[in-house]
Write a protein that holds these residues in place. Structure first.
Motif, PDB file in Angstrom:
ATOM      1  N   VAL A 100       0.908  -1.187  -0.009  1.00 25.35           N
ATOM      2  CA  VAL A 100       0.159  -0.077  -0.143  1.00 25.35           C
ATOM      3  C   VAL A 100       1.195   1.105   0.388  1.00 25.35           C
ATOM      4  N   PHE A 101       0.492   2.622  -0.472  1.00 30.83           N
ATOM      5  CA  PHE A 101       1.422   3.759  -0.805  1.00 30.83           C
ATOM      6  C   PHE A 101       0.348   4.543  -0.267  1.00 30.83           C
ATOM      7  N   ILE A 102       1.340   5.343   0.321  1.00 33.64           N
ATOM      8  CA  ILE A 102       0.500   6.166   1.210  1.00 33.64           C
ATOM      9  C   ILE A 102      -0.150   7.356   0.896  1.00 33.64           C
ATOM     10  N   CYS A 103      -0.740   8.126  -0.612  1.00 34.00           N
ATOM     11  CA  CYS A 103      -0.728   9.396  -0.504  1.00 34.00           C
ATOM     12  C   CYS A 103      -1.133  10.176  -0.204  1.00 34.00           C
ATOM     13  N   THR A 104      -1.533  10.802   0.450  1.00 39.21           N
ATOM     14  CA  THR A 104      -3.059  11.511   1.724  1.00 39.21           C
ATOM     15  C   THR A 104      -2.478  12.472   2.679  1.00 39.21           C
ATOM     16  N   PRO A 105      -2.851  13.684   3.443  1.00 40.21           N
ATOM     17  CA  PRO A 105      -2.257  14.750   3.500  1.00 40.21           C
ATOM     18  C   PRO A 105      -1.881  13.878   4.837  1.00 40.21           C
ATOM     19  N   ASN A 106      -1.022  15.307   5.181  1.00 37.16           N
ATOM     20  CA  ASN A 106       0.004  14.552   6.063  1.00 37.16           C
ATOM     21  C   ASN A 106      -0.324  13.912   7.217  1.00 37.16           C
ATOM     22  N   ASP A 107      -1.410  14.524   8.289  1.00 33.91           N
ATOM     23  CA  ASP A 107      -1.800  13.944   9.408  1.00 33.91           C
ATOM     24  C   ASP A 107      -2.317  12.791   9.163  1.00 33.91           C
ATOM     25  N   THR A 108      -2.406  12.165   8.362  1.00 30.93           N
ATOM     26  CA  THR A 108      -3.513  11.326   8.047  1.00 30.93           C
ATOM     27  C   THR A 108      -1.929   9.466   8.363  1.00 30.93           C
ATOM     28  N   HIS A 109      -1.042   9.864   7.537  1.00 27.20           N
ATOM     29  CA  HIS A 109       0.062   9.094   7.298  1.00 27.20           C
ATOM     30  C   HIS A 109       0.664   7.964   8.900  1.00 27.20           C
ATOM     31  N   PHE A 110      -0.091   8.655   9.651  1.00 27.41           N
ATOM     32  CA  PHE A 110       0.329   7.428  10.532  1.00 27.41           C
ATOM     33  C   PHE A 110      -1.118   6.455  11.354  1.00 27.41           C
TER      34      PHE A 110
END
Length: 345
Positions: A69-79
């Motif tokens: 999975v590549f996580i390409c979302t706003p920074n506050d959702t990464h974790f």
């Protein structure tokens, strides 16, 4: 070479998903871009009609065929998204910042290790044409012993854009988290761990709610390393100024891969990553003064490294210890700015 194909899911299909990851994944036969999370749009299908749609992160993670999975979302959702993916047995690649604190990064790596999974950060700027050129110059001793290294990534955006998450206060918002990981990672690849961190972090644009300027000095025993970025630099072409005992290298202009991808050119064309000659840097020295042709950039090396780590058990190009160092230095930069002092690493 293994014939296994990794099924990939993207969480998010904005700039990162659409123009960075999807093109490389689509032309690399080791990957199959199977599913993309878009809550209401269908832009992934416009890119490739064979891509499946997921309307939620849970729907994507419930797909047992997805390996990575590549996580390409706003920074506050990464974790939170990365933690969910790892707990659902998926390998993860996280857009920068990998995590908003060193503590969060450690938690992610602990879960990845416990579950036998790969987690890494998308540090694609290691494969920029200019950075590859600088590495070659240093390896060939064209500059001698480096005494000062300055890397800049400036833009001119005087107006605060009202409808973008990058301009809104949230965990991981601001320019330090946006561009800092790239510049720090490059410096660490060249020079290793610093002894000290001294930072100035500011909002220089009127009405800005996030930091849009930083000046971070990394202290080493024998050199000074400076990374800077501002969103209020009109003439923003300067990228590198490097001074050594044998010469100086000055580089202007950005790697061409992003702008090429934005033109819907896939990264399997001839001469991919070649930089226009008017962006080539200049070496100044007694031995030679003149233009240095840039090495070809190639972000595909990152994806091949991820594949080899997952399938063939090879070491990642972007290693956990390196990612932890970057997150730690970002933590220290904010502490340095708040306390207005130099912090030991």
């Amino acid at each position: 070479m293994s014939e296994r194909v990794l099924n990939v899911g993207l969480i998010g299909f904005g700039l990162s998903g659409r123009y960075f990851h999807a093109p490389f994944l689509s032309v690399n036969p080791r990957f199959k871009l199977k599913k993309v999370v878009e809550r209401s749009k269908n832009e992934a299908q416009d890119f490739d009609p064979t891509i499946e749609n997921a309307r939620s992160v849970d729907e994507l993670l419930a797909d047992t065929s997805i390996d990575l999975v590549f996580i390409c979302t706003p920074n506050d959702t990464h974790f939170s998204y990365a933690m969910d993916a790892l707990e659902n047995g998926k390998h993860v690649v996280i857009e920068k910042p990998f995590a908003n604190t060193e503590a969060e990064a450690k938690q992610l790596f602990d879960v990845a290790e416990r579950n036998g999974l790969i987690a890494t950060a998308y540090q694609n700027r290691r494969w920029d044409s200019d950075f590859l050129t600088i590495q070659k110059l240093i390896q060939e001793d064209k500059l001698g012993k480096i005494v000062e290294y300055e890397s800049r990534y400036d833009r001119y955006r005087p107006e605060v854009l009202p409808n973008t998450w990058k301009e809104k206060q949230a965990e991981g918002s601001g320019n330090v988290y946006n561009l800092g990981p790239h510049l720090l990672d490059q410096a660490f690849v060249l020079f290793g761990t610093p002894q000290t961190v001294t930072a100035t972090i500011r909002s220089v644009r009127e009405h800005s709610d996030v930091d849009d300027y930083f000046d971070i000095h990394l202290g080493y025993e024998d050199k000074m390393v400076i990374i800077k970025s501002s969103l209020l630099v009109y003439e923003n072409s300067l990228r590198y100024s490097i001074h050594g005992t044998k010469g100086t290298f000055i580089k202007r202009g950005l790697d061409a891969q992003e702008e090429t991808l934005r033109k819907d050119v896939l990264p399997d064309v001839e001469n991919w990553g070649a930089e226009p000659e008017d962006r080539w840097g200049t070496l100044y020295s007694d031995h030679f003064t003149g233009i240095i042709p840039s090495e070809a950039g190639d972000y595909m090396a990152f994806y091949d490294s991820v594949y080899d780590a997952i399938v063939n058990g090879q070491e990642l190009a972007v290693k956990p210890a390196e990612i932890l160092r970057t997150t730690r230095v970002i933590d220290l930069a904010f502490e340095s700015n708040e306390r207005q002092t130099t912090i030991s690493y």
